[in-house]
Design an enzyme around this catalytic site. Structure first.
Site, mmCIF file in Angstrom:
data_model
loop_
_atom_site.group_PDB
_atom_site.id
_atom_site.type_symbol
_atom_site.label_atom_id
_atom_site.label_comp_id
_atom_site.label_asym_id
_atom_site.label_seq_id
_atom_site.Cartn_x
_atom_site.Cartn_y
_atom_site.Cartn_z
ATOM 1 N N ASP A 1 0.881 -1.168 0.000
ATOM 2 C CA ASP A 1 0.000 0.000 0.000
ATOM 3 C C ASP A 1 0.916 1.214 0.000
ATOM 4 O OD1 ASP A 1 -1.656 2.171 0.726
ATOM 5 O OD2 ASP A 1 -3.004 0.853 1.850
ATOM 6 N N LYS B 1 10.954 7.881 -2.008
ATOM 7 C CA LYS B 1 11.868 7.600 -0.882
ATOM 8 C C LYS B 1 12.358 6.160 -0.896
ATOM 9 C CE LYS B 1 12.615 9.679 2.651
ATOM 10 N NZ LYS B 1 13.816 10.408 3.092
ATOM 11 N N SER C 1 0.036 12.446 -12.954
ATOM 12 C CA SER C 1 -0.756 13.524 -12.378
ATOM 13 C C SER C 1 -2.095 13.604 -13.115
ATOM 14 C CB SER C 1 0.054 14.819 -12.470
ATOM 15 O OG SER C 1 -0.637 15.886 -11.909
ATOM 16 N N LYS D 1 -2.912 16.200 -6.901
ATOM 17 C CA LYS D 1 -2.102 16.156 -8.129
ATOM 18 C C LYS D 1 -1.268 17.424 -8.301
ATOM 19 C CE LYS D 1 -3.514 12.095 -9.723
ATOM 20 N NZ LYS D 1 -2.640 10.914 -9.646
ATOM 21 N N ILE E 1 -8.837 9.365 -20.579
ATOM 22 C CA ILE E 1 -8.305 8.182 -21.233
ATOM 23 C C ILE E 1 -9.362 7.084 -21.143
ATOM 24 C CG2 ILE E 1 -6.409 6.524 -21.337
ATOM 25 C CD1 ILE E 1 -5.562 9.508 -21.825
HETATM 26 C C1 HXC Z 1 -17.542 10.550 -0.895
HETATM 27 C C2 HXC Z 1 -16.161 8.757 -0.377
HETATM 28 C C3 HXC Z 1 -16.458 8.145 -1.624
HETATM 29 C C4 HXC Z 1 -17.358 8.813 -2.512
HETATM 30 C C5 HXC Z 1 -15.068 6.871 -0.519
HETATM 31 N N1 HXC Z 1 -15.314 7.937 0.260
HETATM 32 N N2 HXC Z 1 -15.756 6.958 -1.681
HETATM 33 N N3 HXC Z 1 -16.689 9.952 -0.015
HETATM 34 N N4 HXC Z 1 -17.872 10.012 -2.113
HETATM 35 N N5 HXC Z 1 -17.711 8.290 -3.684
HETATM 36 C C6 HXC Z 1 -14.792 8.174 1.603
HETATM 37 C C7 HXC Z 1 -15.186 7.088 2.579
HETATM 38 O O1 HXC Z 1 -16.515 7.254 3.046
HETATM 39 C C8 HXC Z 1 -14.142 7.310 3.681
HETATM 40 O O2 HXC Z 1 -14.468 8.430 4.479
HETATM 41 C C9 HXC Z 1 -12.910 7.705 2.897
HETATM 42 O O3 HXC Z 1 -13.358 8.158 1.608
HETATM 43 C C10 HXC Z 1 -11.966 6.540 2.696
HETATM 44 O O4 HXC Z 1 -12.690 5.489 2.064
HETATM 45 P P1 HXC Z 1 -12.231 3.962 2.134
HETATM 46 O O5 HXC Z 1 -13.098 3.196 1.228
HETATM 47 O O6 HXC Z 1 -12.125 3.548 3.573
HETATM 48 O O7 HXC Z 1 -10.724 4.050 1.618
HETATM 49 P P2 HXC Z 1 -9.905 3.006 0.791
HETATM 50 O O8 HXC Z 1 -10.444 1.629 0.953
HETATM 51 O O9 HXC Z 1 -8.492 3.242 1.125
HETATM 52 O O10 HXC Z 1 -10.194 3.405 -0.729
HETATM 53 C C11 HXC Z 1 -9.613 4.520 -1.295
HETATM 54 C C12 HXC Z 1 -10.564 5.134 -2.327
HETATM 55 C C13 HXC Z 1 -11.021 4.102 -3.341
HETATM 56 C C14 HXC Z 1 -9.809 6.287 -3.012
HETATM 57 C C15 HXC Z 1 -11.765 5.692 -1.596
HETATM 58 O O11 HXC Z 1 -11.867 4.699 -4.271
HETATM 59 C C16 HXC Z 1 -9.898 3.401 -4.020
HETATM 60 O O12 HXC Z 1 -9.272 2.509 -3.460
HETATM 61 N N6 HXC Z 1 -9.570 3.764 -5.225
HETATM 62 C C17 HXC Z 1 -8.416 3.145 -5.979
HETATM 63 C C18 HXC Z 1 -8.752 2.959 -7.395
HETATM 64 C C19 HXC Z 1 -9.115 4.249 -8.073
HETATM 65 O O13 HXC Z 1 -9.753 5.136 -7.529
HETATM 66 N N7 HXC Z 1 -8.700 4.375 -9.329
HETATM 67 C C20 HXC Z 1 -9.017 5.530 -10.121
HETATM 68 C C21 HXC Z 1 -7.908 6.463 -10.100
HETATM 69 S S1 HXC Z 1 -8.246 7.569 -11.387
HETATM 70 P P3 HXC Z 1 -15.176 8.301 5.937
HETATM 71 O O14 HXC Z 1 -15.301 9.707 6.413
HETATM 72 O O15 HXC Z 1 -16.501 7.651 5.697
HETATM 73 O O16 HXC Z 1 -14.246 7.473 6.775
HETATM 74 C C22 HXC Z 1 -7.457 8.942 -11.147
HETATM 75 C C23 HXC Z 1 -7.527 9.832 -12.360
HETATM 76 C C24 HXC Z 1 -7.694 11.252 -12.020
HETATM 77 O O17 HXC Z 1 -6.885 9.187 -10.157
HETATM 78 C C25 HXC Z 1 -7.743 12.110 -13.264
HETATM 79 C C26 HXC Z 1 -8.891 11.828 -14.181
HETATM 80 C C27 HXC Z 1 -9.022 12.778 -15.351
#
Ligand code: HXC
Length: 271
Positions: free
Chosen positions: A82, A142, A159, A177, A206
């Protein structure tokens, strides 16, 4: 949890570079099990490198490693980590050294995203994305920098273009970002004298990626989006930019943020 269904390699490489330019090199890629980072890993491997992909889900990592090794004839291994945990990343870097003996290229690509307005974003939600994207990039740097100095290698951080304008429902990612861009630029300045380069790829929309699926408006196929080049990007567009930035053709390119977005940054004010 069962592994996801087999996903064929994105498509044939459209690279203009020779297929052996990365012979003997090793890539370390966070987020490499899927999407853009998988595509960049595949492209770098198709040019001769072996790779270590890093992520949280072991089943997905192992499946992707198998597929990339089979598709490219190079060796791809997995390391479960992680990016929020520095210790697990250092162990992953050590695994790369134990298996391949070196790290030449690093892609800081692990990211998290979802759509949410500030009013609906908890403190923990904001912090979570900052920790994955920004702190995760820092932790990756790091964990690898002594190895990358040893090979006079190069970094690519992934980013976005979201923070060039104020993009609604993306305050967490925009802040994260913007910090990634700054981090990479400072890395370029500090590590340049050691022969290490650091650049950023800022992908636009993308198609065919998890990020796209998460941000796309399902009711609007155009997503209110237009790019001068008249299409969404595909993974190969980003992969080709990565091949260029790691190649000797980019040996005097460092401290740059390169959008791969069809020119959309110059048009988009919202989506
Ligand atoms: C509001 C949300 C939410 C949503 C999660 N949270 N989803 N809040 N709307 N849709 C909140 C949760 O309620 C929690 O807050 C906090 O975020 C952490 O959520 P967890 O599920 O416990 O965290 P975790 O399991 O570590 O998951 C991280 C994540 C998840 C970011 C939330 O989506 C993930 O793992 N994503 C990885 C894959 C991904 O996202 N790929 C796409 C990247 S694309 P509380 O307060 O309830 O504790 C990208 C491109 C950007 O980055 C540029 C595009 C043009």
């Amino acid at each position: 949890m069962s592994p996801p269904a087999y996903v064929a390699p994105i498509h044939d490489s459209t690279s203009s570079f020779k297929s052996n330019i990365f012979e003997g090199k090793v890539l370390f890629c966070t987020g490499g099990a899927s999407g853009i980072c998988r595509g960049m890993t595949e492209a770098v491997m198709r040019h001769g490198a072996n790779a270590v992909i890093i992520g949280r889900r072991l089943d997905r990592l192992e499946q992707t490693s198998k597929e990339l090794s089979a598709a490219t004839g190079r060796s791809c291994i997995s390391a479960q980590a992680d990016v929020r945990q520095p210790k697990s990343l250092k162990e992953a870097a050590q695994k790369a050294i134990d298996v391949f003996g070196r790290i030449d290229f690093v892609i800081c690509g692990a990211a998290g995203n979802f759509m949410a307005p500030i009013s609906g974003l908890s403190e923990n939600a904001f912090k979570t994305v900052i920790e994955i994207d920004t702190l995760g990039t820092y932790n990756t740097i790091k964990a690898t920098i002594p190895h990358v100095r040893a090979t006079k290698g190069a970094y690519i951080s992934v980013s976005a273009t979201l923070h060039y304008n104020a993009t609604p429902y993306q305050v967490h990612v925009s802040a994260a970002k913007a910090a990634v861009d700054a981090l990479s630029n400072v890395l370029a300045v500090e590590e340049g004298p050691h022969g290490v380069r650091s650049n950023v790829i800022a992908p636009g929309f993308i198609a065919g990626t998890e990020g796209f699926d998460r941000l796309a408006n399902k009711n609007d196929q155009s997503n209110g989006f237009s790019a001068p080049l008249g299409r969404f990007g595909d993974v190969n567009d980003v992969a080709n930019a990565a091949v260029f930035l790691f190649s000797d053709a980019a040996s005097y390119v460092t401290g740059q943020v390169i959008p791969v977005d069809g020119g959309a940054e110059h048009l988009r004010t919202t989506f």
